[in-house]
Design a protein around this motif. Structure first.
Motif, mmCIF file in Angstrom:
data_model
loop_
_atom_site.group_PDB
_atom_site.id
_atom_site.type_symbol
_atom_site.label_atom_id
_atom_site.label_comp_id
_atom_site.label_asym_id
_atom_site.label_seq_id
_atom_site.Cartn_x
_atom_site.Cartn_y
_atom_site.Cartn_z
ATOM 1 N N LEU A 14 74.302 12.422 22.620
ATOM 2 C CA LEU A 14 73.001 13.087 22.553
ATOM 3 C C LEU A 14 73.100 14.477 21.944
ATOM 4 C CD1 LEU A 14 71.400 12.118 25.973
ATOM 5 C CD2 LEU A 14 71.090 11.046 23.764
ATOM 6 N N THR A 17 76.105 21.128 24.467
ATOM 7 C CA THR A 17 75.561 22.336 25.066
ATOM 8 C C THR A 17 76.691 22.982 25.878
ATOM 9 O OG1 THR A 17 73.818 23.256 26.450
ATOM 10 C CG2 THR A 17 74.642 21.106 27.073
ATOM 11 N N GLN A 18 76.360 23.918 26.715
ATOM 12 C CA GLN A 18 77.390 24.492 27.563
ATOM 13 C C GLN A 18 76.870 24.617 28.980
ATOM 14 O OE1 GLN A 18 78.018 28.216 25.509
ATOM 15 N NE2 GLN A 18 76.697 29.321 26.910
ATOM 16 N N PHE A 20 77.892 26.441 32.948
ATOM 17 C CA PHE A 20 78.732 27.443 33.595
ATOM 18 C C PHE A 20 79.257 26.905 34.911
ATOM 19 C CE2 PHE A 20 76.021 30.070 30.910
ATOM 20 C CZ PHE A 20 76.972 30.871 30.309
ATOM 21 N N GLU A 22 80.997 27.856 38.696
ATOM 22 C CA GLU A 22 80.579 28.882 39.655
ATOM 23 C C GLU A 22 81.271 30.220 39.399
ATOM 24 O OE1 GLU A 22 80.753 27.854 43.778
ATOM 25 O OE2 GLU A 22 79.496 26.100 43.401
ATOM 26 N N GLY A 24 81.921 31.437 36.635
ATOM 27 C CA GLY A 24 81.473 32.012 35.377
ATOM 28 C C GLY A 24 82.139 31.426 34.154
ATOM 29 N N ARG A 218 70.558 9.200 35.482
ATOM 30 C CA ARG A 218 70.045 9.187 34.102
ATOM 31 C C ARG A 218 71.026 8.558 33.124
ATOM 32 N NH1 ARG A 218 68.219 15.371 33.524
ATOM 33 N NH2 ARG A 218 70.262 15.640 34.465
ATOM 34 N N TYR A 222 78.961 13.913 31.081
ATOM 35 C CA TYR A 222 79.223 15.206 30.472
ATOM 36 C C TYR A 222 80.701 15.215 30.114
ATOM 37 C CZ TYR A 222 74.888 16.854 32.734
ATOM 38 O OH TYR A 222 73.602 17.007 33.149
ATOM 39 N N ILE B 3 66.229 15.092 26.548
ATOM 40 C CA ILE B 3 67.155 15.131 27.683
ATOM 41 C C ILE B 3 68.054 16.355 27.627
ATOM 42 C CG2 ILE B 3 69.096 13.949 28.777
ATOM 43 C CD1 ILE B 3 67.855 11.331 28.039
ATOM 44 N N LEU B 4 68.481 16.694 26.399
ATOM 45 C CA LEU B 4 69.383 17.827 26.230
ATOM 46 C C LEU B 4 68.732 19.125 26.707
ATOM 47 C CD1 LEU B 4 72.200 17.494 25.025
ATOM 48 C CD2 LEU B 4 71.359 18.572 22.985
ATOM 49 N N ILE B 7 68.589 19.179 30.466
ATOM 50 C CA ILE B 7 69.874 19.533 31.070
ATOM 51 C C ILE B 7 70.081 21.038 30.996
ATOM 52 C CG2 ILE B 7 72.366 19.334 30.767
ATOM 53 C CD1 ILE B 7 71.780 16.425 29.806
ATOM 54 N N GLU B 8 69.720 21.614 29.849
ATOM 55 C CA GLU B 8 69.879 23.066 29.702
ATOM 56 C C GLU B 8 69.025 23.802 30.721
ATOM 57 O OE1 GLU B 8 69.587 24.732 25.833
ATOM 58 O OE2 GLU B 8 71.660 24.134 25.455
ATOM 59 N N GLU B 10 68.164 22.844 33.609
ATOM 60 C CA GLU B 10 68.762 22.742 34.938
ATOM 61 C C GLU B 10 69.841 23.790 35.142
ATOM 62 O OE1 GLU B 10 70.180 18.750 35.305
ATOM 63 O OE2 GLU B 10 68.165 18.001 34.860
ATOM 64 N N HIS B 11 70.530 24.143 34.070
ATOM 65 C CA HIS B 11 71.633 25.092 34.203
ATOM 66 C C HIS B 11 71.225 26.522 33.887
ATOM 67 C CE1 HIS B 11 73.823 21.269 33.992
ATOM 68 N NE2 HIS B 11 74.639 21.871 34.804
ATOM 69 N N VAL B 54 70.377 27.778 27.382
ATOM 70 C CA VAL B 54 71.437 28.249 28.262
ATOM 71 C C VAL B 54 72.493 29.016 27.470
ATOM 72 C CG1 VAL B 54 72.913 26.207 28.136
ATOM 73 C CG2 VAL B 54 72.789 27.489 30.259
ATOM 74 N N ARG B 55 72.446 28.894 26.152
ATOM 75 C CA ARG B 55 73.470 29.543 25.317
ATOM 76 C C ARG B 55 73.073 30.945 24.884
ATOM 77 N NH1 ARG B 55 72.651 25.807 21.271
ATOM 78 N NH2 ARG B 55 71.070 25.021 22.672
ATOM 79 N N PRO B 74 76.688 36.390 28.157
ATOM 80 C CA PRO B 74 75.899 35.158 28.247
ATOM 81 C C PRO B 74 74.873 35.331 29.372
ATOM 82 C CG PRO B 74 78.258 34.749 28.576
ATOM 83 C CD PRO B 74 78.031 36.223 28.705
ATOM 84 N N HIS B 76 72.892 33.495 30.981
ATOM 85 C CA HIS B 76 72.762 32.534 32.083
ATOM 86 C C HIS B 76 74.056 32.356 32.855
ATOM 87 C CE1 HIS B 76 68.659 31.389 31.253
ATOM 88 N NE2 HIS B 76 68.962 31.552 29.988
ATOM 89 N N SER B 77 75.050 33.176 32.558
ATOM 90 C CA SER B 77 76.308 33.111 33.300
ATOM 91 C C SER B 77 76.096 33.638 34.712
ATOM 92 C CB SER B 77 77.365 33.944 32.584
ATOM 93 O OG SER B 77 78.446 34.167 33.453
ATOM 94 N N PRO B 78 76.708 33.000 35.702
ATOM 95 C CA PRO B 78 76.590 33.514 37.065
ATOM 96 C C PRO B 78 77.240 34.893 37.236
ATOM 97 C CG PRO B 78 78.075 31.627 36.967
ATOM 98 C CD PRO B 78 77.420 31.725 35.646
ATOM 99 N N ARG B 79 78.076 35.286 36.267
ATOM 100 C CA ARG B 79 78.714 36.605 36.336
ATOM 101 C C ARG B 79 77.724 37.732 36.030
ATOM 102 N NH1 ARG B 79 83.378 37.714 37.897
ATOM 103 N NH2 ARG B 79 83.888 35.838 39.012
#
Lengths: 251, 140
Positions: A14, A17-18, A20, A22, A24, A218, A222, B3-4, B7-8, B10-11, B54-55, B74, B76-79
């Protein structure tokens, strides 16, 4: 024939993407829609093992070299044929429809692949193979067709070096250079010399790619890193043939 | 929906502070010191925004001890714990790489007072679908 003898799954790339972690860490992932696939046909080594009503390959029985006498209806090996991605009836021919009908499908599929197995397959035609089969896998091998690059020079195709940009060089910046010798016992251009030509649209297997996540709801996998082919290209996922121990050691 | 893209979403973080190129921001960044985590604040001018979804990343430039320092975060990084907008600037370019060639007073940007309340995020900024990402985040 490859050395693998396990059941895999068919899917569609599909895109990338990327995500993260936990802590980081940024993980590059390819999202592959894997299955659901339908078992279209099951191949058995001997005729007795076949499910009732199976008649395939009777035509070719005993054909191979004419030496081995084959039992009628036997395939000579174990395999499961999977079909993925249904297509509209109007683009199917009757042979496809008839084949798919045996598996209980109303319409043909776009991708059909056979997986050879070591032992007698448990699946029957009409069974579903879903992404849950790779739930326990750590890594997978992905087979696909690479992006087409057309007619390509030696630098891109074979990683040749570029020639000098200046110091008297004219026109010979991206050329291949010498391809053989004239005054020698081994004169001429060696067979298999790397030259410019068509590049891409090749069947390629990338081994031991880490499975980051499996989304059964779905039908998504990944996969860490890149996978051959353009977006929406068909790919085949196998259990990896590389040593899993080596994979963990590297991590 | 694609879908892509789903997914983004969600993150992605449900909300990201509304800021743009030319703004002066404080980036609260989690760093690890031994076993402990603490927040380090990097404040400077946003000179570039890149990527979508997300990028998405922001490049922040500041001068430390006479030396220019740029860090790309970045978003959306948790950092990246938090981003605080200190002031807004008037800009006429999408990327402020020309600030690299300038020193001292020349690096100042005209303060953008009037547009302070206006949202900067437009289409494709990766910041707009806040309602949708809220739903996606609650599923996780």
């Amino acid at each position: 024939m490859t050395g693998r003898k396990t059941l895999g799954i068919l899917g569609k790339k599909l895109g990338m993407t990327q995500i993260f972690e936990e802590d980081g860490t940024c993980v590059p992932v390819t999202i592959v829609q894997a299955g659901p696939c339908k078992v279209l046909q099951v191949k058995m080594a001997t005729a007795e093992e076949h499910p009732d009503g199976h008649t395939t390959s009777t035509k070719n029985a005993g054909k191979k070299g004419g030496k081995t006498e084959r039992v009628r209806g036997a395939d000579g090996y174990y395999a499961v044929q999977l079909g993925y991605d249904p297509k509209p009836v109007r683009v199917c021919n009757k042979a496809e429809l008839g084949h798919a009908k045996k598996a209980g499908l109303d319409t043909g599929v776009r991708m059909i692949t056979e997986f050879r197995l070591e032992e007698k397959p448990e699946q029957k035609p009409g069974d579903d193979v879903t992404v849950s089969i790779l739930k326990d896998w750590q890594h997978c091998d992905v087979t696909g067709t690479t992006k087409g690059r057309g007619w390509t020079g030696t630098i891109k195709r074979w990683n040749f070096q570029r020639q000098r940009a200046s110091h008297g060089n004219s026109i010979n910046h991206r050329r291949a250079g010498g391809i053989g010798r004239q005054y020698s016992t081994s004169h001429g251009v060696p067979k298999g010399k790397k030259m410019a030509g068509h590049y891409g649209v090749e069947r390629v297997t990338v081994q031991r790619l880490k499975i980051v996540k499996v989304d059964e709801e779905r039908n998504l996998v990944y996969i860490h890193g890149a996978v051959p082919g353009h977006n929406n290209a068909y790919v085949t996922l196998h259990q990896t043939v590389k040593n899993e121990r080596f994979a963990d050691a590297k991590k | 929906m694609n879908i892509l893209r789903q997914i983004e979403l969600e993150h992605m973080k449900p909300t990201i502070p509304d800021f743009g190129v030319g703004d002066t921001v404080d980036v609260h960044y989690l760093i690890k010191e031994g076993d402990k985590e603490r927040v380090q604040i990097f404040s400077g001018t946003v000179i570039a925004l890149q990527g979508g979804g997300v990028r998405r990343t922001a490049t922040v430039r500041r001068i430390v001890a006479g030396e220019g320092v740029e860090r790309t975060f970045p978003l959306h990084s948790p950092r990246v714990a938090d981003i605080k907008v200190k002031s807004r600037g008037v800009i006429r370019r999408a990327k402020l790489y020309y600030l690299r060639d300038r020193e001292g007073k020349a690096t100042r940007l005209k303060p953008n007072l009037g547009k302070l309340q206006q949202p900067r995020s437009g289409k494709g900024s990766g910041l707009e679908p806040k309602a949708a990402s809220n739903d996606a985040a609650s599923q996780d």
